[in-house]
Design an enzyme around this catalytic site. Sequence first.
Site, mmCIF file in Angstrom:
data_model
loop_
_atom_site.group_PDB
_atom_site.id
_atom_site.type_symbol
_atom_site.label_atom_id
_atom_site.label_comp_id
_atom_site.label_asym_id
_atom_site.label_seq_id
_atom_site.Cartn_x
_atom_site.Cartn_y
_atom_site.Cartn_z
ATOM 1 N N ARG A 143 0.852 -1.181 0.000
ATOM 2 C CA ARG A 143 0.000 0.000 0.000
ATOM 3 C C ARG A 143 0.892 1.237 0.000
ATOM 4 N NH1 ARG A 143 -2.124 1.315 4.213
ATOM 5 N NH2 ARG A 143 -1.168 -0.151 5.660
ATOM 6 N N TYR A 189 -1.500 -3.910 -6.705
ATOM 7 C CA TYR A 189 -1.129 -4.701 -5.533
ATOM 8 C C TYR A 189 -2.087 -4.522 -4.355
ATOM 9 C CZ TYR A 189 2.208 -7.426 -2.775
ATOM 10 O OH TYR A 189 2.823 -8.419 -2.054
ATOM 11 N N GLY A 222 -3.978 -3.913 -1.042
ATOM 12 C CA GLY A 222 -4.974 -2.940 -0.614
ATOM 13 C C GLY A 222 -5.154 -1.771 -1.566
ATOM 14 N N LYS A 280 -9.241 -2.772 2.251
ATOM 15 C CA LYS A 280 -8.953 -1.565 3.033
ATOM 16 C C LYS A 280 -9.814 -0.378 2.568
ATOM 17 C CE LYS A 280 -5.649 -3.812 5.173
ATOM 18 N NZ LYS A 280 -5.919 -4.380 6.509
ATOM 19 N N HIS A 290 -10.301 -2.621 12.145
ATOM 20 C CA HIS A 290 -9.160 -3.423 11.666
ATOM 21 C C HIS A 290 -8.888 -4.515 12.705
ATOM 22 C CE1 HIS A 290 -4.722 -3.184 10.103
ATOM 23 N NE2 HIS A 290 -5.387 -4.146 9.520
ATOM 24 N N SER A 340 0.502 -3.207 12.210
ATOM 25 C CA SER A 340 1.136 -4.241 11.391
ATOM 26 C C SER A 340 2.345 -4.837 12.114
ATOM 27 C CB SER A 340 1.555 -3.658 10.044
ATOM 28 O OG SER A 340 2.449 -2.604 10.252
ATOM 29 N N ALA A 341 2.690 -6.061 11.746
ATOM 30 C CA ALA A 341 3.860 -6.786 12.268
ATOM 31 C C ALA A 341 3.734 -7.179 13.735
ATOM 32 C CB ALA A 341 5.148 -5.999 12.045
ATOM 33 N N CYS A 342 2.491 -7.291 14.222
ATOM 34 C CA CYS A 342 2.268 -7.778 15.588
ATOM 35 C C CYS A 342 1.698 -9.188 15.600
ATOM 36 C CB CYS A 342 1.342 -6.851 16.348
ATOM 37 S SG CYS A 342 2.076 -5.251 16.732
ATOM 38 N N GLY A 343 1.433 -9.762 14.423
ATOM 39 C CA GLY A 343 0.983 -11.149 14.367
ATOM 40 C C GLY A 343 -0.520 -11.326 14.537
ATOM 41 N N THR A 361 -2.695 -12.300 12.241
ATOM 42 C CA THR A 361 -3.111 -13.575 11.641
ATOM 43 C C THR A 361 -2.714 -14.740 12.549
ATOM 44 O OG1 THR A 361 -2.922 -12.600 9.449
ATOM 45 C CG2 THR A 361 -2.940 -15.004 9.560
ATOM 46 N N ASN A 362 -1.526 -14.638 13.177
ATOM 47 C CA ASN A 362 -1.088 -15.705 14.088
ATOM 48 C C ASN A 362 -2.012 -15.824 15.293
ATOM 49 O OD1 ASN A 362 1.070 -16.078 12.366
ATOM 50 N ND2 ASN A 362 2.516 -14.918 13.635
ATOM 51 N N ASP A 415 -8.519 -9.997 9.877
ATOM 52 C CA ASP A 415 -8.173 -8.624 9.501
ATOM 53 C C ASP A 415 -9.253 -7.572 9.761
ATOM 54 O OD1 ASP A 415 -6.111 -6.934 8.474
ATOM 55 O OD2 ASP A 415 -7.187 -6.779 6.580
ATOM 56 N N ARG A 441 2.836 -12.067 -0.156
ATOM 57 C CA ARG A 441 1.507 -12.446 0.358
ATOM 58 C C ARG A 441 1.033 -13.795 -0.162
ATOM 59 N NH1 ARG A 441 -1.010 -8.556 3.960
ATOM 60 N NH2 ARG A 441 0.532 -6.882 3.968
ATOM 61 N N TYR A 446 2.962 -16.509 20.946
ATOM 62 C CA TYR A 446 2.327 -17.570 20.136
ATOM 63 C C TYR A 446 1.297 -18.338 20.978
ATOM 64 C CZ TYR A 446 5.855 -16.170 16.782
ATOM 65 O OH TYR A 446 6.617 -15.430 15.916
ATOM 66 N N GLY A 447 1.368 -19.671 20.967
ATOM 67 C CA GLY A 447 0.351 -20.485 21.647
ATOM 68 C C GLY A 447 0.212 -20.182 23.125
HETATM 69 O O1 TSX Z 1 2.731 -13.382 15.946
HETATM 70 C C1 TSX Z 1 3.405 -13.284 16.955
HETATM 71 N N1 TSX Z 1 2.809 -13.450 18.191
HETATM 72 C C2 TSX Z 1 1.345 -13.679 18.288
HETATM 73 C C3 TSX Z 1 1.043 -15.094 18.155
HETATM 74 C C4 TSX Z 1 -0.156 -15.610 18.406
HETATM 75 N N2 TSX Z 1 4.748 -12.986 16.849
HETATM 76 C C5 TSX Z 1 5.361 -12.712 15.551
HETATM 77 C C6 TSX Z 1 5.260 -11.235 15.261
HETATM 78 C C7 TSX Z 1 5.570 -10.877 13.846
HETATM 79 C C8 TSX Z 1 4.457 -11.180 12.901
HETATM 80 C C9 TSX Z 1 5.502 -12.908 17.984
HETATM 81 N N3 TSX Z 1 6.809 -12.641 18.149
HETATM 82 C C10 TSX Z 1 4.931 -13.106 19.234
HETATM 83 C C11 TSX Z 1 3.552 -13.408 19.346
HETATM 84 O O2 TSX Z 1 3.019 -13.595 20.443
HETATM 85 N N4 TSX Z 1 5.904 -12.932 20.171
HETATM 86 C C12 TSX Z 1 7.043 -12.644 19.485
HETATM 87 C C13 TSX Z 1 8.366 -12.362 20.093
HETATM 88 C C14 TSX Z 1 9.089 -13.659 20.335
HETATM 89 C C15 TSX Z 1 9.793 -14.251 19.310
HETATM 90 C C16 TSX Z 1 10.456 -15.465 19.560
HETATM 91 C C17 TSX Z 1 10.397 -16.036 20.812
HETATM 92 C C18 TSX Z 1 9.682 -15.450 21.822
HETATM 93 C C19 TSX Z 1 9.028 -14.261 21.578
HETATM 94 N N5 TSX Z 1 11.047 -17.218 21.153
HETATM 95 C C20 TSX Z 1 12.104 -17.801 20.567
HETATM 96 O O3 TSX Z 1 12.606 -17.270 19.620
HETATM 97 C C21 TSX Z 1 12.533 -19.089 21.094
HETATM 98 MN MN MN Z 2 -4.625 -5.459 8.007
#
Ligand code: TSX
Ligand code: MN
Length: 620
Positions: free
Chosen positions: A73, A215, A217, A224, A244, A266-269, A271-272, A291, A387, A514-515
């Site tokens: 974008r 490309y 958005g 968007k 958002h 952005s870049a906080c995860g 989708t994860n 999103d 993407r 993550y989890g």
């Molecule tokens: O998406 C992330 N989440 C949310 C998950 C449900 N990320 C990736 C961000 C970029 C898209 C994260 N990165 C998260 C997170 O909760 N935490 C971190 C930071 C982090 C990175 C690696 C480790 C621990 C924390 N551990 C090791 O590398 C072993």
């Molecule tokens: Mn978005």
Amino acid sequence: MTVNDIKHPGLVAWINEIKDYCTPDSVYVLDGSAEEYDRLMQKAVKAGIAIPLNPEKKPHSFLFRSDPSDVARVEKRTFIASEKQEDAGPTNNWVDPAELKKTLMGLYKGCMKGRTMYVIVFSMGPVGSEFSKIGVEITDSEYVSCNMDIMTRVGKAVIEELGTNGFFIHCLHSVGKPLAEGENDNGMWPCAPIEKKYIAHFPETREIWSFGSGYGGNALLGKKCLALRIATVMARDEGWLAEHMLILKLTNPEGKSRYVTAAFPSACGKTNLAMLIPTIPGWQVHTLSDDIAWLRYGKDGRLYAMSVEAGFFGVVPGTSMHSNPNAMIAAQKNTIYTNVALTEDKDVWWEGIGYDAPGKLIDWQGNEWVQDKTNKDQKPSSHPNSRFTAPANQCPCISDDWEDPHGVPVSAILFGGRRPSTIPLVHGARTWTHGTFLGSIVGSEITAAALDAGSGIRRDPMAMKPFIGYNAGDYFKHWLNVGKAAKDQSLLPRIFYVNWFRKTAEGKWLWPGYGDNSRVLKWIFEVCDGTAQTVDTPIGIMPTLDAIDRPEGVTEEDMKELLNVDIDGWLREVEDIRKNHYPIFGDKLPKELWAQLDSLEADLKAAKCDCGCGCGCCGK
Ligand code: TSX
Ligand code: MN
């Protein structure tokens, strides 16, 4: 389908008007069928801009490589052309609508020569939901048509829903690269140079005019442009929220479910988190959106969130079977990849996929690329903003109610950002107004490369800064108004601020993320149930030290740090908001938010006060 199959005179007239002006070789109306998708994709393959992937590795999937000038974008080419400049506000580029239309008319004239003009009738939200909005995107791009096919509901059912006089949002798009007689794209991604790119929004007339970019958005106008920028304006006028936000369903071991939405820059995860696999036994997460969420009150007085997209347009690098297996599986077939690397056996590869590059690759710019792990400065094989476009129903953890036309009742709204210090792992707002304040101050640390004179924090209120289609101060006011409109304040979602990104002074991650974020979600679930162990602090409610089970590797000391209220850090935060953030919005910043800031400061000072009475009066 052809224009003759459309029974909506207003739409037919608009199609003909654009056809006569942009002079495509032909006009085609999408019916949304699988055969049609394949036909359009074959056209892109023939023009050399799509590469079929190995059907044994990624069945029915394709790779596109964009022009290096057209990879994301472009905010500086994004415009809100409201009648009054004040209505675009301090966070948008404003141009007079008549002037912008004149400029764009100059560019659109004859711009589709040599191409097919596609008419995409699409629905944001399930077809037939009273909360869905219909848009019509006219485009000269097969790439856009196929992506829209995945990301939205397209074709016959929507055309029927539109009827003979239904309302639709006019979305005009051209890649801005007409073809000469007999010419085709010949392997070159079509687009216009940056100074001719325009992503223009006309909020009063609910129109979107996009030119010069193919490309994401910039070009998939349902996302968007419509579902956020134009939808925020409609939401303000109609009393709802276009946000958002991801939507997830959280289920406890007893089988009770609660719905959570979350907005992160952005870049906080995002989708994860939407597709998280809990590490705590018996808990489950299911995905409704990664999103965008549209929120409004249901008849029962609760706030409902509806998922409006039909696919995921996810950032690829960093996605692996470790970080997000659900996304990996969702993007295993029927997927469009853009700007990732191609392997010799016609599979895809990218940085952070979780295994070494298999042999010689072709990088996102079409050059040979061999992984060199001794060279830290090696240019990546895949663009950082590459993407995948994958159908939502291919996600293994898709929620069974993700297409519910009423949406789902929301228990909690999460805000968050990347903050290595100051902001604890989680804290909760006391009221909707307090929660609106927390949303308004969201931000992420600026990476060293982008560090300027400021505070080192890039504020992105509600993760919506680039997506509010009107004055951001009025947007805050609208958030407060939505809270006031609740027929019962106790039915409102609880609002939380989470931060997965705390680091030690030595730069080590304090929280595994993550989890294990499911541990935080569990506490939030319990707060909503009224069973959580909480303490009141100057910044809001927080878990007691043992309210959140510690994951492996997190010591009690770490947990204390994660849940510490850093009074001095927060006082610096208040100062930064007061000096650098809130003044941006001038008179439009609601008084209630200034009052929130004042009372936060007073509470912090009171907590710091060591006269013994806790009153803050001694001024220390
Ligand atoms: O998406 C992330 N989440 C949310 C998950 C449900 N990320 C990736 C961000 C970029 C898209 C994260 N990165 C998260 C997170 O909760 N935490 C971190 C930071 C982090 C990175 C690696 C480790 C621990 C924390 N551990 C090791 O590398 C072993
Ligand atoms: Mn978005």
